[in-house]
Design a protein around this motif. Structure first.
Motif, PDB file in Angstrom:
ATOM      1  N   ARG A 296       0.802  -1.232   0.000  1.00 16.72           N
ATOM      2  CA  ARG A 296       0.000   0.000   0.000  1.00 16.72           C
ATOM      3  C   ARG A 296       0.831   1.276   0.000  1.00 16.72           C
ATOM      4  NH1 ARG A 296      -3.788  -0.713   5.189  1.00 16.72           N
ATOM      5  NH2 ARG A 296      -1.778  -1.313   6.088  1.00 16.72           N
TER       6      ARG A 296
ATOM      7  N   VAL B 144       1.765  13.614  19.796  1.00 19.47           N
ATOM      8  CA  VAL B 144       2.825  12.942  19.015  1.00 19.47           C
ATOM      9  C   VAL B 144       4.181  13.125  19.710  1.00 19.47           C
ATOM     10  CG1 VAL B 144       4.122  13.050  16.841  1.00 19.47           C
ATOM     11  CG2 VAL B 144       1.627  12.980  16.808  1.00 19.47           C
TER      12      VAL B 144
ATOM     13  N   LEU C 179       8.282  11.040  22.433  1.00 16.01           N
ATOM     14  CA  LEU C 179       9.547  11.257  21.725  1.00 16.01           C
ATOM     15  C   LEU C 179      10.521  12.050  22.582  1.00 16.01           C
ATOM     16  CD1 LEU C 179       8.028  12.065  18.207  1.00 16.01           C
ATOM     17  CD2 LEU C 179       8.892   9.880  19.055  1.00 16.01           C
TER      18      LEU C 179
ATOM     19  N   ASN D 182       3.886   3.638  25.986  1.00 17.59           N
ATOM     20  CA  ASN D 182       3.566   3.813  24.570  1.00 17.59           C
ATOM     21  C   ASN D 182       3.051   2.487  23.990  1.00 17.59           C
ATOM     22  OD1 ASN D 182       3.419   4.546  21.921  1.00 17.59           O
ATOM     23  ND2 ASN D 182       5.491   5.410  21.808  1.00 17.59           N
TER      24      ASN D 182
ATOM     25  N   VAL E 134       3.521  -2.358  17.737  1.00 16.94           N
ATOM     26  CA  VAL E 134       4.267  -2.396  16.464  1.00 16.94           C
ATOM     27  C   VAL E 134       5.473  -3.324  16.623  1.00 16.94           C
ATOM     28  CG1 VAL E 134       5.601  -1.056  14.794  1.00 16.94           C
ATOM     29  CG2 VAL E 134       3.487  -0.095  15.727  1.00 16.94           C
TER      30      VAL E 134
HETATM   31  C1  LIG Z   1       3.350   4.239  17.469  1.00 19.05           C
HETATM   32  C2  LIG Z   1       2.412   4.524  16.320  1.00 19.05           C
HETATM   33  C3  LIG Z   1       3.190   4.744  15.030  1.00 19.05           C
HETATM   34  C4  LIG Z   1       1.474   3.312  16.121  1.00 19.05           C
HETATM   35  O1  LIG Z   1       0.520   3.614  15.112  1.00 19.05           O
HETATM   36  P1  LIG Z   1      -0.635   2.559  14.754  1.00 19.05           P
HETATM   37  O2  LIG Z   1      -1.464   3.140  13.691  1.00 19.05           O
HETATM   38  O3  LIG Z   1      -1.299   2.116  16.017  1.00 19.05           O
HETATM   39  O4  LIG Z   1       0.191   1.317  14.219  1.00 19.05           O
HETATM   40  P2  LIG Z   1      -0.054   0.567  12.835  1.00 19.05           P
HETATM   41  O5  LIG Z   1       0.012   1.539  11.725  1.00 19.05           O
HETATM   42  O6  LIG Z   1       0.863  -0.574  12.789  1.00 19.05           O
HETATM   43  O7  LIG Z   1      -1.567   0.109  12.934  1.00 19.05           O
HETATM   44  C5  LIG Z   1      -1.937  -0.969  13.760  1.00 19.05           C
HETATM   45  C6  LIG Z   1      -3.408  -0.912  14.057  1.00 19.05           C
HETATM   46  O8  LIG Z   1      -4.161  -0.786  12.837  1.00 19.05           O
HETATM   47  C7  LIG Z   1      -5.174  -1.811  12.810  1.00 19.05           C
HETATM   48  N1  LIG Z   1      -5.484  -2.069  11.379  1.00 19.05           N
HETATM   49  C8  LIG Z   1      -6.592  -1.601  10.756  1.00 19.05           C
HETATM   50  N2  LIG Z   1      -6.568  -1.950   9.466  1.00 19.05           N
HETATM   51  C9  LIG Z   1      -5.435  -2.659   9.265  1.00 19.05           C
HETATM   52  C10 LIG Z   1      -4.866  -3.292   8.123  1.00 19.05           C
HETATM   53  N3  LIG Z   1      -5.453  -3.259   6.924  1.00 19.05           N
HETATM   54  N4  LIG Z   1      -3.675  -3.920   8.266  1.00 19.05           N
HETATM   55  C11 LIG Z   1      -3.063  -3.968   9.460  1.00 19.05           C
HETATM   56  N5  LIG Z   1      -3.556  -3.386  10.586  1.00 19.05           N
HETATM   57  C12 LIG Z   1      -4.747  -2.731  10.478  1.00 19.05           C
HETATM   58  C13 LIG Z   1      -4.580  -2.947  13.595  1.00 19.05           C
HETATM   59  O9  LIG Z   1      -5.564  -3.817  14.098  1.00 19.05           O
HETATM   60  C14 LIG Z   1      -3.857  -2.198  14.715  1.00 19.05           C
HETATM   61  O10 LIG Z   1      -4.746  -1.822  15.737  1.00 19.05           O
HETATM   62  P3  LIG Z   1      -4.424  -2.199  17.278  1.00 19.05           P
HETATM   63  O11 LIG Z   1      -3.007  -1.758  17.577  1.00 19.05           O
HETATM   64  O12 LIG Z   1      -5.455  -1.446  18.022  1.00 19.05           O
HETATM   65  O13 LIG Z   1      -4.528  -3.670  17.366  1.00 19.05           O
HETATM   66  C15 LIG Z   1       1.531   5.781  16.608  1.00 19.05           C
HETATM   67  O14 LIG Z   1       0.812   5.568  17.788  1.00 19.05           O
HETATM   68  C16 LIG Z   1       2.341   7.069  16.748  1.00 19.05           C
HETATM   69  O15 LIG Z   1       2.756   7.663  15.755  1.00 19.05           O
HETATM   70  N6  LIG Z   1       2.544   7.533  17.979  1.00 19.05           N
HETATM   71  C17 LIG Z   1       3.228   8.826  18.229  1.00 19.05           C
HETATM   72  C18 LIG Z   1       4.709   8.784  17.960  1.00 19.05           C
HETATM   73  C19 LIG Z   1       5.409   7.661  18.699  1.00 19.05           C
HETATM   74  O16 LIG Z   1       5.099   7.391  19.845  1.00 19.05           O
HETATM   75  N7  LIG Z   1       6.361   7.019  18.007  1.00 19.05           N
HETATM   76  C20 LIG Z   1       7.119   5.921  18.566  1.00 19.05           C
HETATM   77  C21 LIG Z   1       8.203   6.399  19.480  1.00 19.05           C
HETATM   78  S1  LIG Z   1       9.101   5.023  20.130  1.00 19.05           S
END
Ligand SMILES: CC(C)(COP(=O)(O)OP(=O)(O)OC[C@H]1O[C@@H](n2cnc3c(N)ncnc32)[C@H](O)[C@@H]1OP(=O)(O)O)[C@@H](O)C(=O)NCCC(=O)NCCS
Length: 189
Positions: A13, A36, A40, A142, A148
């Protein structure tokens, strides 16, 4: 090595490309948010800071010395708009140790984009950049980031207790890691 000619990386994608100065507004849209910045360990960015970050990242394509960094804009394959970012930092070149990170704009969370992008970047780190061990450091609160790491098959190797100060809150961190010999093994078995 200069990685510019090896980009973008693509997944089902997504396209993972170098940032350009023209990405400033998309970058600022999420870097300005306290939600966000929270995990960090830095303040929310000003627009000027995001502009500087976009320009710096556009020029960061070397991968050879301790401290080299690669930050890629996460975009849909059919749309250049930035959904978020994934990054690699070369922590120890001789021992081929690298740190991975990820951030998504809140409007694009919950679709699996972070895991899809991080998985592609990890594969690139192991297969093309010769990384031996990839690790992530994250605040224990987090939970999105913990999920992830676990979806990527990383192992929780450490729980550092109150090892940093996040404003006036003591922060505790997990370290997750995966070796090149382990990554993706499940899908090849
Ligand atoms: C950490 C972060 C990137 C996670 O984002 P996220 O969207 O939850 O993670 P993903 O993109 O992998 O998505 C996973 C979720 O999408 C869902 N999902 C929906 N459609 C999906 C698809 N087609 N394929 C896969 N997953 C899907 C999954 O079920 C999962 O949900 P869940 O975690 O509730 O089970 C985000 O919270 C973030 O940017 N936080 C702020 C910055 C930060 O903390 N960065 C990390 C510092 S260490």
């Amino acid at each position: 090595m200069d990685v510019a000619s090896l980009l973008p990386l693509t997944t089902a994608r997504l396209s993972l490309r170098l940032f350009t100065p023209g990405d400033t507004d998309d970058l600022y849209a999420y870097q300005r948010l306290p939600s966000v910045a929270r995990y960090l360990y830095r303040p929310a960015h000003t627009r000027g800071r995001s502009e500087q970050v976009a320009a710096e990242r556009a020029a960061q394509t070397a991968w050879r010395s301790d401290g080299d960094r690669l930050a890629l804009a996460v975009c849909r394959r059919d749309d250049p708009g930035v959904l978020g970012e994934v990054s690699l930092a070369l922590a120890h070149a001789r021992a081929a140790q690298a740190e991975i990170g990820w951030t998504l704009d809140p409007g694009h969370q919950g679709h699996g984009y972070a895991t899809e992008a991080a998985s592609a970047l990890a594969g690139f780190a192991f297969d093309t950049l010769g990384v031996h061990r990839l690790y992530a450091r994250l605040d224990v609160e987090n939970t999105g980031s913990v999920r992830v790491c676990e979806r990527l098959g990383m192992r929780r190797e450490a729980h550092l207790v109150e090892n940093d100060l996040d404003g006036d809150r003591w922060g505790s961190e997990y370290i997750y890691a995966v070796l090149s010999t382990e990554f993706g093994r499940r899908s090849r078995d």
